[in-house]
Motif scaffolding. Structure first.
Motif, PDB file in Angstrom:
ATOM      1  N   ALA A   1      12.017  57.424  19.527  1.00  0.00           N
ATOM      2  CA  ALA A   1      11.204  58.388  18.780  1.00  0.00           C
ATOM      3  C   ALA A   1      11.267  58.156  17.286  1.00  0.00           C
ATOM      4  O   ALA A   1      10.731  58.949  16.503  1.00  0.00           O
ATOM      5  N   ASP A   2      11.936  57.084  16.870  1.00  0.00           N
ATOM      6  CA  ASP A   2      12.057  56.702  15.457  1.00  0.00           C
ATOM      7  C   ASP A   2      12.817  57.732  14.624  1.00  0.00           C
ATOM      8  O   ASP A   2      12.578  57.885  13.430  1.00  0.00           O
ATOM      9  N   VAL A   3      13.764  58.427  15.252  1.00  0.00           N
ATOM     10  CA  VAL A   3      14.612  59.364  14.520  1.00  0.00           C
ATOM     11  C   VAL A   3      15.604  58.594  13.650  1.00  0.00           C
ATOM     12  O   VAL A   3      15.979  59.033  12.572  1.00  0.00           O
ATOM     13  N   PHE A   4      16.041  57.438  14.149  1.00  0.00           N
ATOM     14  CA  PHE A   4      16.868  56.520  13.374  1.00  0.00           C
ATOM     15  C   PHE A   4      16.586  55.109  13.846  1.00  0.00           C
ATOM     16  O   PHE A   4      15.905  54.911  14.859  1.00  0.00           O
ATOM     17  N   ASP A   5      17.086  54.116  13.106  1.00  0.00           N
ATOM     18  CA  ASP A   5      16.835  52.733  13.482  1.00  0.00           C
ATOM     19  C   ASP A   5      17.922  52.220  14.430  1.00  0.00           C
ATOM     20  O   ASP A   5      18.896  52.918  14.721  1.00  0.00           O
ATOM     21  N   PHE A   6      17.738  50.999  14.907  1.00  0.00           N
ATOM     22  CA  PHE A   6      18.640  50.402  15.896  1.00  0.00           C
ATOM     23  C   PHE A   6      20.075  50.376  15.389  1.00  0.00           C
ATOM     24  O   PHE A   6      21.008  50.757  16.097  1.00  0.00           O
ATOM     25  N   GLU A   7      20.263  49.955  14.148  1.00  0.00           N
ATOM     26  CA  GLU A   7      21.613  49.838  13.602  1.00  0.00           C
ATOM     27  C   GLU A   7      22.297  51.200  13.485  1.00  0.00           C
ATOM     28  O   GLU A   7      23.465  51.352  13.853  1.00  0.00           O
TER      29      GLU A   7
ATOM     30  N   ALA B   1      27.323  62.745   9.229  1.00  0.00           N
ATOM     31  CA  ALA B   1      26.775  63.281   7.985  1.00  0.00           C
ATOM     32  C   ALA B   1      26.318  62.204   7.016  1.00  0.00           C
ATOM     33  O   ALA B   1      25.517  62.470   6.112  1.00  0.00           O
ATOM     34  N   GLN B   2      26.790  60.974   7.206  1.00  0.00           N
ATOM     35  CA  GLN B   2      26.428  59.897   6.272  1.00  0.00           C
ATOM     36  C   GLN B   2      25.073  59.274   6.592  1.00  0.00           C
ATOM     37  O   GLN B   2      24.562  58.461   5.816  1.00  0.00           O
ATOM     38  N   PHE B   3      24.478  59.664   7.725  1.00  0.00           N
ATOM     39  CA  PHE B   3      23.213  59.055   8.142  1.00  0.00           C
ATOM     40  C   PHE B   3      22.048  60.025   7.978  1.00  0.00           C
ATOM     41  O   PHE B   3      22.226  61.243   8.008  1.00  0.00           O
ATOM     42  N   ALA B   4      20.848  59.453   7.847  1.00  0.00           N
ATOM     43  CA  ALA B   4      19.625  60.259   7.745  1.00  0.00           C
ATOM     44  C   ALA B   4      18.921  60.284   9.093  1.00  0.00           C
ATOM     45  O   ALA B   4      18.901  59.281   9.817  1.00  0.00           O
ATOM     46  N   PHE B   5      18.343  61.421   9.413  1.00  0.00           N
ATOM     47  CA  PHE B   5      17.629  61.590  10.674  1.00  0.00           C
ATOM     48  C   PHE B   5      16.188  62.001  10.375  1.00  0.00           C
ATOM     49  O   PHE B   5      15.958  62.970   9.653  1.00  0.00           O
ATOM     50  N   ARG B   6      15.233  61.254  10.943  1.00  0.00           N
ATOM     51  CA  ARG B   6      13.823  61.552  10.729  1.00  0.00           C
ATOM     52  C   ARG B   6      13.288  62.463  11.837  1.00  0.00           C
ATOM     53  O   ARG B   6      13.884  62.563  12.907  1.00  0.00           O
TER      54      ARG B   6
END
Length: 292
Positions: free
Chosen positions: A101-107, A211-216
């Motif tokens: 769903a493109d909330v985050f990337d593969f990495e 918390a260090q990551f962004a979620f779309r």
């Protein structure tokens, strides 16, 4: 028009040899995954020479990678699946649903899963078991009648399959209770009581890591294990985190999607979830004609 729901399996779907057909198709992602994990993910999945694939901290990232590559390959073959109406994942598989769903990337997804696997692998002093043949109301009643206060319901997989979790001593008592009630008690080969209150410490650590990551915002409806409803844009991180220490409400999730119209369920890389969906659908059909 028929809607499409893509299903991603979780822990338990792994097997030696998985991914052997797709690793060569995605060499850059395979190399990236291996660099992040610090070992060859292809070697682990295809040959598993050291027998590590069965351990949670290896299983989870390996399955995430294979699920992702299988999905990318399927989407190359059937581009329309990239616009699926619903994305669903069971436990670990929910990370693949969010990736699709493109909330985050593969990495990002792999780093989250790697940490999740590490935290869950550290947990000890408990177990899990499948209860077969009992309806959820019966499972709850037996837990109550036998005062199994330390037992949690970890997964609701089908109308007649639940997973319970708890401390070892309580699981011994639960086995006796369910056996005496005529239901099948099947211990699972896990090191801890996942998806229960006993994972709250691991969940607290994961909160700080995530918390260090962004979620779309998801581009398609992702059905959350925790709520059995689509993720809400303002609560993506919180909802995903709560999955660790709460029940996987798979039956409710499937029923919700079925209620949205004519839906085709397509599972990535396995048939485990497809069988669960068929059982849920069969009961739903019987209920519609007054036979259940």
């Amino acid at each position: 028009m028929k809607k499409i729901a893509i299903l991603f399996p979780g822990q338990g779907a792994q097997f030696k040899g998985m991914g052997k057909d797709v690793f060569p198709l995605f060499p850059e992602l395979t190399e990236l995954a291996s660099d992040i994990l610090g070992y060859s993910v292809e070697r682990l999945c295809v040959s598993d020479p050291e027998g590590k694939l069965r351990y949670t901290d290896y299983t989870q990232p390996a399955l995430y990678v294979v699920n992702a590559l299988n999905y990318y390959n399927l989407k190359n073959e059937r581009p329309e699946l990239g616009d699926a109406h619903f994305l669903m994942g069971h436990s670990l598989g929910e990370y693949n649903a969010l990736l699709a769903a493109d909330v985050f990337d593969f990495e990002t997804g792999l780093r989250l899963v790697q940490k999740r696997g590490e935290l869950m692998a550290r947990a000890r002093e408990g177990g899990m078991a499948a209860i077969l043949g009992a309806r959820i109301e019966q499972v709850r009643q037996i837990i109550s009648d036998h005062h199994l206060d330390e037992i949690d319901i970890a997964n609701l997989n089908t109308p007649t399959q639940a997973i319970i979790a708890g401390p070892k001593e309580s699981m011994v008592a639960a086995e006796k209770a369910f056996d005496s009630s005529g239901f099948t008690y099947y211990p699972l080969n896990v090191s801890a009581p996942f998806h229960s209150r006993y994972m709250e410490d691991a969940q607290a650590v994961f909160v700080r890591f995530a918390a260090q990551f962004a979620f779309r915002s998801p581009k398609s409806a992702v059905i959350a294990n925790y709520t059995a409803r689509p993720y809400e844009n303002n609560a993506i991180e919180a909802t995903l985190i709560k999955q660790i220490a709460n029940c996987v409400r798979w039956v409710e999730s499937v029923r919700y999607v079925m209620d949205q119209g004519d839906v085709e369920f397509i599972e990535v890389g396995s048939t485990i979830l497809t069988k669960m969906v068929k059982e849920v659908g069969s009961e739903r059909n019987l209920a519609s004609v007054g036979l259940s």
